[in-house]
Design an enzyme around this catalytic site. Structure first.
Site, PDB file in Angstrom:
ATOM      1  N   SER B 658       0.817  -1.213   0.000  1.00  0.00           N
ATOM      2  CA  SER B 658       0.000   0.000   0.000  1.00  0.00           C
ATOM      3  C   SER B 658       0.854   1.269   0.000  1.00  0.00           C
ATOM      4  O   SER B 658       0.319   2.355  -0.117  1.00  0.00           O
ATOM      5  CB  SER B 658      -0.941   0.003   1.213  1.00  0.00           C
ATOM      6  OG  SER B 658      -0.206   0.193   2.391  1.00  0.00           O
ATOM      7  N   LYS B 701      -5.712   4.857   8.356  1.00  0.00           N
ATOM      8  CA  LYS B 701      -4.559   5.554   7.804  1.00  0.00           C
ATOM      9  C   LYS B 701      -4.818   7.066   7.771  1.00  0.00           C
ATOM     10  O   LYS B 701      -3.977   7.875   8.172  1.00  0.00           O
ATOM     11  CB  LYS B 701      -4.251   5.037   6.397  1.00  0.00           C
ATOM     12  CG  LYS B 701      -3.576   3.666   6.428  1.00  0.00           C
ATOM     13  CD  LYS B 701      -3.412   3.116   5.028  1.00  0.00           C
ATOM     14  CE  LYS B 701      -2.626   1.797   5.070  1.00  0.00           C
ATOM     15  NZ  LYS B 701      -2.592   1.157   3.762  1.00  0.00           N
TER      16      LYS B 701
END
Lengths: 279, 811
Positions: B658, B701
């Site tokens: 990611s 996140k």
């Protein structure tokens, strides 16, 4: 108590048979009560040794074999049997922490036993012994000892265990007083387990006997015993009394009110309890 | 200017409007089932339960808390109540071979009745039998037998004795037998006296002795025969007495159970054995109970008889309605298949049929057994024992020692019980697939997989079901009613738990936890009805209890120990985002990713991988971005750079791809020597064509970066670039949405790397024209030019080196 018996040494006739081992157990029990010493006596039957020397001597074993007797064989068998008897005595006496001794003599069995009695205060003997194959009544040795010995004789058998209650036949004789004293000492652990058998022809006589018994017991610090009237005194009534009371030992004064040996023998045939004959 | 616009606040979290809910509190609601969604699993369970064939046992697989046990138990209970009650299972003594106890399978309820009847019978026998043997009649007959024997032997021996005496002998007992001694003058004859006898007398004496010995020998040899005969007569008498004493008692029971041949034959066996051994048992009891009181002796006698003649009612269905449903919480080998206990007797361990104990399979036989697969596998040999029973379709009780042939001592081997049971295993998916792969018997025995999902779609219908589920759970847990604002908050939290705005969690366990905790806070706040604030308080408290590590990391960034910039520009440096999972708590944190380049052979070095701190997926991401670099810029030339990438201040392992978009941005910034904004963070993986792909944990996140920016003070420039497909997963916290709506924080959905570069640099990315050139002053042009320049430099170095080589050769 008058006629208080001092039983310090008990002679046990031993031949390592089951009957004699049962007698040993009962003797040990008695010795514990009376704090007496056990003296085991094994008699090597001189008659057997003599017969073994005959040229046609044969043994018919209990298994049904006929075997010639080899020289020295019977002596060896006697020695082995004496060893077994001694071991049994040591085991039983040590278990009960009793003093004990053991001796072996050679001669006629009854004569040897009787010869040993002067140093003793009581003798225990299996009812049967002389005749190997007869299972009831009184053996030859027991009969001879009863006839000749002057000390108390405890007659025992394989199935007979010395126990309580103690039944004492009381007729106001000196022997009866000794019997009462022995009964009292035997039942000391359980004072309720003394039963006095009385015989008399009149109520007054009975009262008198009871009074005497009470006096004797009171002197020794004993309680009131249980009384039971047995009349007439014969084998049948005595064995009935023993059965009713669940007797553990029957103590008879001698000369017994039973008429002679035959009366005693008839009683022993019927009775399944140890019998102590007191002189 | 960047073409990508930040997301409007309503896209950042899918709210549940309490106004849409048509109730005031959950108290008004109809309680729905305590499970939601799971249509696939429900159908599988129903199918597994209803199909009758062998091997169609069920494995319910799915994460913990999805309601597997609830669904399975309810489905089984419903089916079980429609089925017939199975038979009772009893074990009785096998009188022919006590090591193989016999099984009695009896109609439900009959087992316990039979056990009670037999106990009653034995109690009566324990009184009647001794009385019979003590009766005058028995004693008289017994005495007559004994008397006859004694009489016979005595008569025989007395006759021999008389004969001996008549011939002048006496019988003497020796230690081993009997001898006949000749008598002379009242004394046994000596050998000297014998020697003096004439020869004919000697011979006569010898002949007499031999006759007597033979007679005695014959008598002694007959003795064992007489004894045998006596024993036989006594035994015969004992049999007759026993028969007379117990026959009528047994007959009553026989009549009661005449329709059940199994019981009748058991009772007959009891009678026969009693006749044979009843007297011996009484003798044994007399020995064992020597000295006991009479009442205690009676009890002892009954218990001795019970040990031999009792009934061990192993499974009793007298109070069952329908088929049993058994959940065995401790599925050890012996708890599953039963065991044989031992008792200590005189220093040895002994056992008999009374000590056979049932296992879960016995209790569930004829019905259903639920087991947790992890526990079955954790217990040694339990799995093997279960499979063996299912394959053999019988329960064979044996110790582990016997099962593994470790011991060969004689023990019990009870007659196996036929097994007809449906087993349902509850477990997670990992174990299911592991068993499929490693145990060839597994799929044969567990043909039905009921796969429980952990998420359901958040559509109106499911939302309604979810509300009813909440009402049912509130009711079951006896909590305060929840008002609609609280329910709406829980629905939002359910989406948040699965990290997807379009899904709801199917893990009812976590919902129940939240309901209980919200109820607790309502109680603390003295609310009669749980409201939105109570739920919010419960969520905050849950987070607070778990976020010590997150807070410590944030503190270290704020204190300057961990370098993360949230404003300004830097070359070759970008804020990436990672997710940490500690127990059940997940949080995001920003990471600085940096890149450095120099002339080289065209390789991109992943420093994490070089030191074995990068996982394979992370390495894959780095290799993909290398490929993108080679194909995207100056494709006709060799790549002449050497680049290195690193997650700065990262001391643990890095996994996942990611951060590959962030890494590419940092690399391109380093190559093009173009600064990137540090006020933005980026997450997303990249493919070889520069397309940004979705990632997991997007909410955590974003919130990780937001928390840092907020702590330092929001500037209005800060934000996060996320892959466009992740927009549907956004369920951001209320404060993040609030900041976004105030224009203080921005979420940019990006599709391509070019969009990322434009947002991070405020430069146009630039598109390659027909000649293959990028527009002037575009980001890509800077990168392209730098790469070409590096190639040219390398070429010139190569030429110079070649020239030097040639010169040396010519010289």
């Amino acid at each position: 108590m008058r006629g208080k018996p001092e039983i310090r040494r008990i002679l046990v006739a031993l031949d390592a048979s089951p009957d004699s081992l049962a007698a040993l157990e009962a003797a040990a029990k008695l010795a514990r009560h009376l704090q007496a010493e056990l003296v085991g006596l094994y008699v090597e039957d001189i008659n057997v040794l003599r017969v073994a020397e005959l040229p046609f001597a044969r043994q018919v074993t209990f298994a049904g074999d006929v075997r010639p007797v080899k020289p020295g064989e019977v002596e060896a068998q006697f020695r082995a049997q004496a060893d077994r008897a001694k071991s049994a005595l040591a085991r039983v006496a040590n278990r009960s922490h009793l003093r004990w001794s053991f001796r072996v003599s050679r001669g006629q069995i009854a004569a040897e036993l009787i010869a040993a009695t002067p140093e003793m205060d009581l003798i225990t003997i299996a009812r049967l012994g002389g005749s190997p194959l007869v299972k009831r009544g009184l053996g030859r040795t027991a009969r001879a000892v009863l006839a000749e010995a002057t000390l108390p004789v405890l007659l025992l058998g394989r199935q007979l265990h010395l126990a309580l209650p103690a039944l004492v036949l009381f007729d106001d004789s000196n022997a009866a007083k000794t019997a009462l004293a022995l009964g009292f000492r035997l039942s000391a652990e359980k004072p309720d387990s003394l039963v006095v058998l009385l015989t008399a022809t009149s109520p007054d006589e009975i009262q008198q006997l009871k009074k005497t018994v009470r006096e004797h017991l009171a002197e020794a610090g004993g309680k009131e015993p249980r009384f039971r009237i047995v009349s007439p005194i014969d084998a049948s009534n005595l064995s009935q009394a023993c059965a009713d009371e669940g007797a553990g030992v029957l103590i008879l004064p001698s000369p017994s009110l039973l008429h002679g040996d035959t009366g005693l023998e008839a009683l022993l045939v019927q009775l399944e309890v140890p019998v102590l004959i007191v002189r | 200017m960047p073409s990508v616009k930040c997301l409007p606040p309503e896209k950042l979290s899918r709210r549940c409007d309490p106004k849409q809910l048509t109730f005031e509190t959950t108290a008004e609601l109809h309680h729905g089932p305590e499970i939601i969604g799971q249509a696939r699993a429900v159908e599988a369970v129903q199918f597994g339960i209803s199909i009758e064939h062998d091997g169609y046992n069920i494995y319910a697989l799915g994460p913990t808390g999805t309601g597997k046990q609830f669904l399975v138990e309810h489905a089984l209970q419903a089916q079980a109540s429609r089925r017939s009650t199975p038979q009772d299972l009893c074990y009785v003594n096998n009188f022919d071979d006590a090591t193989h106890p016999k099984r009695l399978s009896l109609q439900a309820g009959t087992g316990v009745t039979l056990k009670r009847d037999v106990e009653q019978l034995l109690e009566e026998i324990s009184t009647a039998l001794p009385a019979a043997f003590e009766s005058d009649e028995y004693q008289a007959r017994r005495n007559a037998i004994e008397e006859e024997f004694e009489q016979r032997s005595e008569t025989r021996f007395a006759k021999i004795q008389q004969e001996a005496e008549a011939r002048g002998f006496t019988m003497l007992k020796t230690p081993v037998g009997v001898m006949f001694a000749p008598i002379k003058d009242g004394q046994t004859m000596s050998s000297e006296a014998l020697a003096d006898l004439p020869e004919d007398e000697k011979q006569k004496l010898q002949a007499d002795v031999e006759d007597l010995q033979k007679a005695l020998q014959r008598a002694l040899q007959e003795l064992p025969r007489w004894q045998r005969k006596r024993r036989h007569q006594v035994r015969q008498l004992d049999h007759e007495t026993t028969e007379a004493a117990i026959g009528h008692l047994l007959e009553e029971l026989r009549l009661k159970y005449e329709a059940l041949p199994e019981i009748v034959s058991f009772l007959e066996a009891v009678q026969q054995d009693f006749t044979e051994h009843g007297r011996d048992l009484l003798h044994a009891e007399e020995k064992a109970g020597n000295g006991a009181q009479s009442s205690a002796a009676g009890t002892l006698r009954t218990s001795l008889l019970l040990r031999r003649y009792g009934v061990n009612a192993l499974v009793d269905h007298s109070e069952s309605m329908g088929a049993p449903v058994v959940f065995e919480h401790n599925p050890t080998f012996h708890n599953l298949i039963g065991r044989i206990d031992h008792i200590s007797q005189m220093g040895t361990l002994v056992t008999d049929f009374n000590l056979i104990r049932p296992g879960a399979l016995h209790r569930a036989n004829g019905g259903y057994l639920i087991l947790e697969v992890r526990k079955v596998l954790q217990n040694a040999f339990a799995w093997e024992g279960l499979k063996r029973a299912l394959k053999a379709k019988e329960i064979r009780i044996e110790s582990l020692g016997q099962a593994l042939s470790l011991t060969s001592t004689v023990s019990l081997e009870p007659e196996p019980a036929p097994l007809e049971v449906k087993v349902v295993l509850l477990g997670d998916r990992f174990i299911y697939y592991l068993l499929c792969a490693l145990d060839p018997e597994f799929e044969e025995l567990f043909k039905v997989a009921a796969d429980f999902d952990d998420v359901i779609d958040r559509d109106p219908q499911n939302q309604q079901s979810f509300v009813q589920l909440i009402a049912a759970l509130v009711n079951r847990e006896e909590l305060r009613p929840f008002d609609r604002s609280a329910v709406a908050k829980i629905i939002e939290q359910s989406s948040r738990l699965v990290g997807d705005a379009e899904k709801l969690t199917a893990r009812t366990a976590s919902i129940v936890d939240l309901l209980r905790e919200a109820d607790h806070w309502a109680g603390t706040n003295e609310h009669d009805v749980v409201n939105e604030n109570d739920v919010a308080r419960a969520i905050e408290a849950q987070v607070f209890r778990s976020d010590r590590v997150r807070q410590r990391l944030l503190d270290e960034v704020l204190r300057g120990s961990i370098y993360i910039d949230t404003d300004g520009d830097s070359i070759g440096q970008v804020n990436g985002l990672s997710v940490l999972k500690l127990g059940s708590f997940t949080f995001g944190r920003p990471n600085r990713i940096s890149a450095r380049v120099r002339i080289g052979k065209g390789d991109v070095i992943d420093i994490e991988r070089e030191v074995d701190l990068g996982g394979p997926i992370h390495s894959k991401g780095v290799l993909i971005l290398s490929s993108f670099l080679g194909a995207h810029y100056a494709p006709e030339q060799p790549l002449s750079l050497s680049a290195s990438l690193v997650f700065e201040q990262s001391y643990g392992g890095i996994e996942g791809d990611s951060a590959s978009a962030a890494e590419l941005c940092a690399l391109l910034s380093a190559i093009g020597e173009t600064p990137l904004k540090q006020s933005l963070a980026i997450t997303g993986s990249i493919n070889q064509h520069g397309k940004i792909q979705p990632i997991g944990g997007v909410n955590e996140k974003i919130e990780g970066f937001f928390d840092l920016c907020k702590a330092r003070g929001l500037t209005g420039e800060q934000g996060v670039l996320i892959p466009k497909p992740n927009v549907q997963h956004l369920m951001l916290r209320h404060d993040v949405v609030e900041a976004a709506s105030q224009g203080e924080f921005h979420i940019y959905p990006v599709d391509t790397i070019e969009q990322c570069l434009e947002l991070l640099s405020d430069l146009p990315a630039g598109k390659r024209d027909a000649e293959g050139n990028y527009p002037e002053s575009s980001f890509n042009q800077r990168v392209d030019q730098r790469l070409r320049a590096m190639t040219a430099t390398q070429l010139s170095w190569a030429r110079a080196a070649r020239q030097e080589d040639n010169d040396e050769r010519q010289a």
